[in-house]
Write an enzyme that holds these catalytic residues in place. Structure first.
Site, PDB file in Angstrom:
ATOM      1  N   CYS A  34       0.833  -1.215   0.000  1.00 23.09           N
ATOM      2  CA  CYS A  34       0.000   0.000   0.000  1.00 23.09           C
ATOM      3  C   CYS A  34       0.866   1.263   0.000  1.00 23.09           C
ATOM      4  O   CYS A  34       1.828   1.366   0.763  1.00 23.09           O
ATOM      5  CB  CYS A  34      -0.912  -0.014   1.225  1.00 23.09           C
ATOM      6  SG  CYS A  34      -2.053   1.376   1.250  1.00 23.09           S
ATOM      7  N   CYS A  56       0.458   4.745   6.920  1.00 27.95           N
ATOM      8  CA  CYS A  56      -0.181   4.569   8.241  1.00 27.95           C
ATOM      9  C   CYS A  56       0.792   3.815   9.162  1.00 27.95           C
ATOM     10  O   CYS A  56       1.165   2.667   8.867  1.00 27.95           O
ATOM     11  CB  CYS A  56      -1.498   3.812   8.099  1.00 27.95           C
ATOM     12  SG  CYS A  56      -2.563   4.504   6.808  1.00 27.95           S
ATOM     13  N   CYS A  87       0.419  -0.036  10.370  1.00 30.63           N
ATOM     14  CA  CYS A  87      -0.122  -1.046   9.454  1.00 30.63           C
ATOM     15  C   CYS A  87       0.948  -1.936   8.823  1.00 30.63           C
ATOM     16  O   CYS A  87       1.940  -1.442   8.273  1.00 30.63           O
ATOM     17  CB  CYS A  87      -0.933  -0.340   8.367  1.00 30.63           C
ATOM     18  SG  CYS A  87      -1.767  -1.516   7.277  1.00 30.63           S
ATOM     19  N   CYS A 128     -16.833  -8.649   5.423  1.00 26.01           N
ATOM     20  CA  CYS A 128     -16.143  -7.388   5.132  1.00 26.01           C
ATOM     21  C   CYS A 128     -14.891  -7.662   4.297  1.00 26.01           C
ATOM     22  O   CYS A 128     -14.016  -8.419   4.710  1.00 26.01           O
ATOM     23  CB  CYS A 128     -15.770  -6.708   6.443  1.00 26.01           C
ATOM     24  SG  CYS A 128     -14.896  -5.162   6.195  1.00 26.01           S
ATOM     25  N   CYS A 163     -19.757  -5.499   3.452  1.00 26.79           N
ATOM     26  CA  CYS A 163     -18.995  -4.313   3.831  1.00 26.79           C
ATOM     27  C   CYS A 163     -17.701  -4.348   3.029  1.00 26.79           C
ATOM     28  O   CYS A 163     -17.154  -5.438   2.817  1.00 26.79           O
ATOM     29  CB  CYS A 163     -18.691  -4.368   5.327  1.00 26.79           C
ATOM     30  SG  CYS A 163     -17.665  -2.997   5.907  1.00 26.79           S
ATOM     31  N   CYS A 206     -19.316   2.716   8.478  1.00 25.97           N
ATOM     32  CA  CYS A 206     -18.610   2.019   9.559  1.00 25.97           C
ATOM     33  C   CYS A 206     -17.325   2.806   9.778  1.00 25.97           C
ATOM     34  O   CYS A 206     -16.471   2.859   8.887  1.00 25.97           O
ATOM     35  CB  CYS A 206     -18.304   0.582   9.137  1.00 25.97           C
ATOM     36  SG  CYS A 206     -17.234  -0.291  10.290  1.00 25.97           S
ATOM     37  N   ARG A 259     -18.157  -2.120  17.734  1.00 22.73           N
ATOM     38  CA  ARG A 259     -17.476  -3.410  17.501  1.00 22.73           C
ATOM     39  C   ARG A 259     -16.125  -3.469  18.211  1.00 22.73           C
ATOM     40  O   ARG A 259     -15.283  -2.583  18.028  1.00 22.73           O
ATOM     41  CB  ARG A 259     -17.279  -3.629  15.995  1.00 22.73           C
ATOM     42  CG  ARG A 259     -16.603  -4.982  15.697  1.00 22.73           C
ATOM     43  CD  ARG A 259     -16.564  -5.326  14.219  1.00 22.73           C
ATOM     44  NE  ARG A 259     -17.866  -5.149  13.631  1.00 22.73           N
ATOM     45  CZ  ARG A 259     -18.178  -4.201  12.769  1.00 22.73           C
ATOM     46  NH1 ARG A 259     -17.276  -3.360  12.346  1.00 22.73           N
ATOM     47  NH2 ARG A 259     -19.395  -4.088  12.307  1.00 22.73           N
TER      48      ARG A 259
END
Ligand code: SAM
Ligand code: DTB
Ligand code: SF4
Length: 343
Positions: A68, A72, A75, A112, A143, A203, A276
Site C-alpha cells: 500500500c 499509516c 499497518c 467485510c 462491507c 462504519c 465493535r
C-alpha cells in the site's frame, strides 16, 4: 469541569437523544465518573436501543494484501515499512465468494472485504462491485474498505448492493499527523460524506494503543459523534502488534479498565451505533470482553485471522458467548451442528 452528579442527571434526562454537539469536557466528565455510575448509564442506554444479550458476528477477508502506498504507522500492509508481508494481487471473485460462504457457515452474518489501496482504480472497482453483488446473493450483509472514494465510486458500490463502507478516522485530530502523513483527516471525512450521500451505511472508528493519550481517544469519539450522522458501526481496534512499523516505538496497550470506560463513553455518545470490539481481542481476557459487552459493545470479528494479524480462535469465542448467555449467529450455527450430529 462538569460535576459527576450533574452529569448523571443530565444523561438520564436525555437518555435516548441523538446529539451532534458533544464537547470534549462532557466526554471527559463521563469518562471520569465512578466506574459503577458510568457502566450503569452506558448499560441503560444500551438496553433502550439494543437487545443486551445479542452480539453481531462479522468476518473479514483481505482481498488485496500489502504494497500500500499510504504510510499509516500502525499497518503491516504499508509499502513504507519492512514488515515481511508479501503483497498480493486482487483475489478472484470465485475465491472470495467461496470464502464468504464458509464464513457464513461458520457463523458470520456480515462479510467485510478489505483492500490495501490508497483508493480504488475504476477497473478494480468493477471487480469489487461484482464481488459485493455475489456475496450479497449468499444472504450476507456486505462491507468493503478500499481507501478513499469519489462520489461516483460510492454510488457504484451502492448500486452493486453494498450495505456498509468501512473507513476509519483512526485517532484524534491532534494525534493524527503523528500516525499518517500521506492523507489528511479531512480526506477521510470527505470520503465518509460521499459514502453517506450515496446511501451506504457508514462504519467508522479507530485504533487505541498507539501511544495516544486518553484525551485523544475521547477526542476521536467526540469527532465521530459530531459527524452529521453517527456512523451506524463504530469499530474500536486495539493496536495489533506488527514488527517493523513506527507505532512499535510508542505502543502502549491501554489499561483494561480504561478500555471498558472508553467503550461505555462511546455507547453514551452514540446510543444507536453498533460498537465493535475489532482488532486486538487476542490480548483481552474473557473478563475484559464481558465488561466491554456490559459497557455497550455488541459486535465482534470472528475467524482465526483478521486481515494479516491474529484473532481469537473460534472455540474460545463460542465458549465465551455461551458462558455469557449471549445470542449470536456463531452460537446458532454451533447449536445447529450439534443437533445435526445428535440426530
Ligand atoms: N486500506 C484501507 C484504508 O485504510 O482505508 C482499508 C484497510 S485498513 C487495514 C482498515 C483499518 O484497519 C485501518 O483504518 C485501521 O483502523 C485498522 N488497522 C490496520 N492495521 C491495524 C493493526 N495493526 N491493529 C489494529 N487495527 C489496525
Ligand atoms: C476495522 O476497523 N478493523 C478491521 C476492519 N476495520 C477492516 C481491520 C483490522 C485489521 C487488523 C490488522 C490486520 O489484521 O492486518
Ligand atoms: Fe494502506 Fe489501509 Fe494499511 Fe493505511 S491502513 S497502510 S491505507 S492498508
Amino acid at each position: 469541569m462538569v460535576d459527576a452528579a450533574e452529569m448523571t442527571r443530565n444523561t438520564s434526562q436525555t437518555i435516548d437523544s441523538i446529539r451532534h454537539d458533544w464537547d470534549r469536557a462532557e466526554a471527559e466528565a463521563l469518562y471520569e465518573l465512578p466506574f459503577a455510575d458510568l457502566m450503569f448509564q452506558a448499560q441503560s442506554i444500551h438496553r433502550r436501543n439494543f437487545d443486551p444479550n445479542h452480539v453481531e458476528t462479522a468476518s473479514l477477508l483481505s482481498i488485496k494484501t500489502g504494497g500500500c502506498p499510504e504510510d499509516c504507522g500502525y499497518c503491516s500492509q504499508s509499502a513504507h515499512y519492512d514488515t515481511g508481508l508479501k503483497a498480493t494481487k486482487l483475489m478472484k471473485q470465485a475465491d472470495v465468494v467461496a470464502t464468504a460462504q464458509r464464513a457464513k457457515e461458520a457463523g458470520a452474518s456480515r462479510f467485510c472485504m478489505a483492500a490495501a489501496w490508497r483508493n480504488p482504480k475504476d477497473r478494480d472497482l468493477d471487480q469489487v462491485c461484482d464481488m459485493v453483488s455475489a456475496v450479497k446473493g449468499l444472504g450476507m450483509e456486505t462491507c468493503v474498505t478500499l481507501g478513499m472514494l469519489t462520489p461516483a465510486q460510492a454510488t457504484r458500490l451502492h448500486d452493486a448492493g453494498l450495505d456498509f463502507y468501512n473507513h476509519n478516522v483512526d485517532t484524534s485530530p491532534e494525534f493524527y499527523d503523528k500516525i499518517i502523513t500521506t492523507r489528511t483527516l479531512q480526506d477521510r471525512i470527505d470520503t465518509l460524506a460521499h459514502v453517506r450521500d450515496a446511501g451506504i451505511k457508514v462504519c467508522c472508528g479507530g485504533i487505541v494503543g498507539m501511544g495516544e493519550a486518553v484525551d485523544d481517544r475521547l477526542g476521536m469519539m467526540v469527532l465521530l459523534a459530531n459527524l452529521p450522522a453517527h456512523p451506524e458501526s463504530v469499530p474500536i481496534n486495539l493496536w495489533n502488534e506488527v514488527k517493523g512499523v513506527p507505532v512499535n516505538e510508542t505502543a502502549d496497550r491501554p489499561d483494561p479498565i480504561a478500555l471498558a470506560r472508553l467503550v461505555a463513553v462511546t455507547r453514551i455518545l452514540m446510543p444507536r451505533s453498533v460498537v465493535r470490539l475489532s482488532a486486538g481481542r487476542q490480548y483481552m481476557t474473557d473478563e475484559l470482553q464481558a465488561l466491554c459487552f456490559l459497557a455497550g459493545a455488541n459486535s465482534i470479528f470472528i475467524g482465526d485471522v483478521l486481515l494479516t494479524t491474529k484473532n481469537p480462535q473460534r472455540d474460545r469465542d463460542t465458549n465465551l458467548l455461551d458462558r455469557l448467555g449471549v445470542k449470536s449467529r456463531l452460537n446458532e450455527v454451533k447449536s445447529a451442528h450439534a443437533q445435526h450430529a445428535h440426530d
